[in-house]
Design an enzyme around this catalytic site. Structure first.
Site, short mmCIF file in Angstrom:
data_model
loop_
_atom_site.label_atom_id
_atom_site.label_comp_id
_atom_site.label_asym_id
_atom_site.label_seq_id
_atom_site.Cartn_x
_atom_site.Cartn_y
_atom_site.Cartn_z
CG HIS A 1 -24.02 28.82 14.83
ND1 HIS A 1 -24.08 30.06 15.41
CD2 HIS A 1 -24.88 28.04 15.54
CE1 HIS A 1 -24.92 30.05 16.43
NE2 HIS A 1 -25.44 28.82 16.52
CG ASN B 1 4.01 -4.62 6.38
OD1 ASN B 1 4.18 -4.66 5.16
ND2 ASN B 1 3.14 -5.37 7.02
CD1 TRP C 1 -3.19 0.93 0.71
CD2 TRP C 1 -1.92 2.24 1.99
NE1 TRP C 1 -3.91 2.06 1.01
CE2 TRP C 1 -3.17 2.88 1.79
CE3 TRP C 1 -0.96 2.89 2.77
CZ2 TRP C 1 -3.47 4.12 2.34
CZ3 TRP C 1 -1.27 4.13 3.31
CH2 TRP C 1 -2.51 4.73 3.10
#
Ligand code: F6R
Length: 586
Positions: A486, A100, A74
């Site tokens: 708001h 990793n 990843w």
């Protein structure tokens, strides 16, 4: 997030590793690779895409040899390319590694190694490990010494497995998980028990700051100084091997649909830990609750619930923010860490800070063998079984159920909990697919969705927005009802959809007023309520239930809506782009 697999044994390594990597796919990744040692030579094959795609193109499982390493990456350092995929080899090709985590000082190390003649082909931080090991092995001709020298130079958080050309496998762990699976006549190295659970349920969780060497003489585990350390074999839970989709189109739908049952199992067999947690809360100076993403939203629900019903104050903190808020925690305080995986790096860092201040750590987790549970003095099990879909669904309601049980103890039964009723209500919502599916068709082309909730429904609105973002890639935002005027009201026009979480409870009238204000600006309203109103363009009906219980059921409709919208948009609900199931890096 990245997954590691290593194999040392008597069987053909590559097919076992490819299977292991497939089982860990749910963690999220973008590329994959495998390397084996055969005849004192290392061969690496890798590519971008799913394990099955790269296996088809590169024949990963056909690599010869009985020793190997594999990885799903990843991307953190460097683009998603085959060159950046793991395994990485040293310049000579005599060592290959999978890694990793993040090597923080990789630039300095790389410069030093380049001066010594080592070359680099990838943009990753990981490649320095291969060359550093090679440099140290060239100097020492000894695997153990080269590991000790290498880890003494690495800065950051990491777990790596290194394969040496002479058929030795070694793995080191520093703040990233690494587990050894002990087979009949083989060993597995993995970041997740799913990597080897099909082969064995005997595991050793390598302690932080330790390494292991596997060679023909067996297994040796040492600390980073090289001193052998004792280790314990743990039986890991086989239930996590049972992650099959069955007849469901996606894991996400299956997991959403399991909630009538999982809600009943939350906290079971850890009832005494629930009781003790309530007791600790009563006597602690401060109570902090931490988590990331969905788990943080559960902590937010706890704040409202415990404040309203038990008159107890707790402070929910997003785990990644905790280090910026507190470098220490007051004496006699407790930290309740919530994490499905028990492996989120941000949560573990928050726990680390609290532990240094001697705070008591209590874990609410699904994986009882996780790093978080190891670091905690008390553990409450979510017991919702494997959650494969990257988006948290059933784990959220299990976390909530545990929070409700702790609150019930704190207020001595004031919630009058009846989870059977909750379970039946969830089943009723789940039977309403077709209405939700037709709304999902409409959301397909919408670019902004707001989710509004007041009081305890606000954390549910935040969780709903998170689900919509992850699964549909549509911009979504949770708004506390009273905050509308708001600021967010400026965003309301005819292009916008607003989901109003509006059960018929003490927040009902104020929330309906907000809905009317939004409707007057042209936005479309989806009402989630047990009571219909003319203000809703679409009404998603939920059953009436005790006021305190609505949060446990209202999220189910939004999980379904997010899921079906993802299906309509043709995105992959199980594996949303860029996300990982276990976020094991900071
Ligand atoms: C949301 C989601 C993530 C996780 C977060 C924490 O659907 O899946 O936001 O909730 O990464 O993960 P755990 O609970 O494993 O620490």
């Amino acid at each position: 997030m990245c997954s590691i697999i290593g194999y040392y044994g008597k069987n053909s390594a590559a097919p076992i590793m490819v299977k292991g990597l497939k089982r860990m796919e749910y963690r999220g990744y973008d590329s994959v690779g495998v390397a084996t040692e055969y005849d004192q030579k290392i061969e690496v094959r890798k590519g971008v895409g799913k394990v099955s795609e790269v296996n088809d193109s590169e024949c990963l499982d056909k690599l010869p040899g009985r020793i190997g390493i594999g990885h799903t990456r990843w991307a953190t350092h460097g683009k998603v390319t085959a060159l950046n995929a793991h395994p990485h080899s040293s310049t000579s090709g005599k060592i290959a590694i999978v890694h990793n985590g993040i090597i923080e000082n990789f630039n300095e190390l790389k410069e030093e190694l380049e001066k010594d003649g080592f070359t680099f082909v990838s943009e990753t931080d990981s490649e320095v490990i291969a060359n550093l090991l090679q440099q140290n092995y060239n100097q020492t001709s000894n695997v153990k010494k080269s590991i000790i020298k290498t880890v003494s130079k690495l800065k950051g958080h990491y777990a790596f497995v290194a394969m040496f050309e002479n058929g030795i496998l070694a793995a080191a762990r520093y703040h990233e998980p690494m587990i050894i699976g002990i087979g009949k006549d083989d060993y597995f190295l993995s970041s997740d028990v799913l990597g080897f659970i099909e082969k064995t349920d005997d595991a050793i969780y390598i302690d932080n700051g330790n390494f292991v060497i596997l060679d023909s003489s067996g297994m040796q585990i040492c600390d980073f100084e090289g001193t052998p350390v004792k280790h314990q074999i743990t039986k890991v839970s086989k239930e996590f091997a049972d992650a099959y989709k069955g007849d469901y189109a996606h894991f996400t739908l299956k997991e959403i649909s399991e909630q009538p049952e999982t809600i009943l199992n939350a906290g079971k067999k850890t009832e005494s830990a629930i009781e003790q947690t309530a007791d600790f809360i009563k006597h602690a100076k401060n109570v902090y609750m931490t988590g990331s993403g969905t788990s943080y939203n559960a902590a937010l629900v706890a704040k409202y619930l415990m404040s309203k019903y038990a008159k107890v104050k707790i402070e929910p903190i997003i785990s990644s923010e905790l280090p910026t808020l507190h470098d220490s925690i007051e004496p006699n305080s407790i930290l309740i860490a919530i994490s499905q995986s028990g492996e989120s790096a941000d949560v573990l860092e928050a726990v680390n800070i609290a532990k240094k201040s001697n705070a008591k750590i209590l874990a609410i987790a699904n994986h009882k063998n996780s790093a978080l549970v190891h670091e905690s003095s008390l553990f409450i099990g979510m017991n919702c079984g494997p959650e494969v879909g990257v988006a948290a669904t059933k784990s959220f309601t299990s976390q909530l159920a545990i929070i409700y049980k702790i609150t019930e103890k704190l207020c001595e039964g004031c919630l009058d909990l009846d989870f059977k009723e909750v379970s039946n209500s969830i089943s009723k919502i789940l039977s309403n697919h077709s209405k939700i599916q037709s709304i999902a068709k409409e959301l397909k082309n919408v670019s902004d969705i707001y989710v509004l909730g007041r009081g305890i429904h606000y954390p549910i609105a935040s969780e709903a927005a998170l689900k919509l973002k992850e699964l549909t890639y549509i911009h979504a935002e949770g708004i506390p009802g009273g905050e509308l005027k708001h600021g967010p009201l400026a965003l309301m026009d005819s292009n916008v959809y607003v989901i109003i979480i509006n059960p018929n409870d003490s927040t009902y009238t104020d929330t309906l007023t907000s809905a009317r204000e939004i409707k007057a600006r042209g936005a479309k309203i989806i009402g989630i309520s047990d009571k219909n109103s003319d203000v809703y363009d679409h009404w998603i009906e939920i059953p009436s239930i005790k006021e305190s219980m609505f949060p446990l059921i209202e999220i189910i409709s939004i999980q379904l809506l997010s899921y079906y919208s993802a299906v309509e948009k043709d995105t992959d609900p199980d594996y949303p782009r860029n996300l990982a199931k276990s976020v094991t890096v900071k």
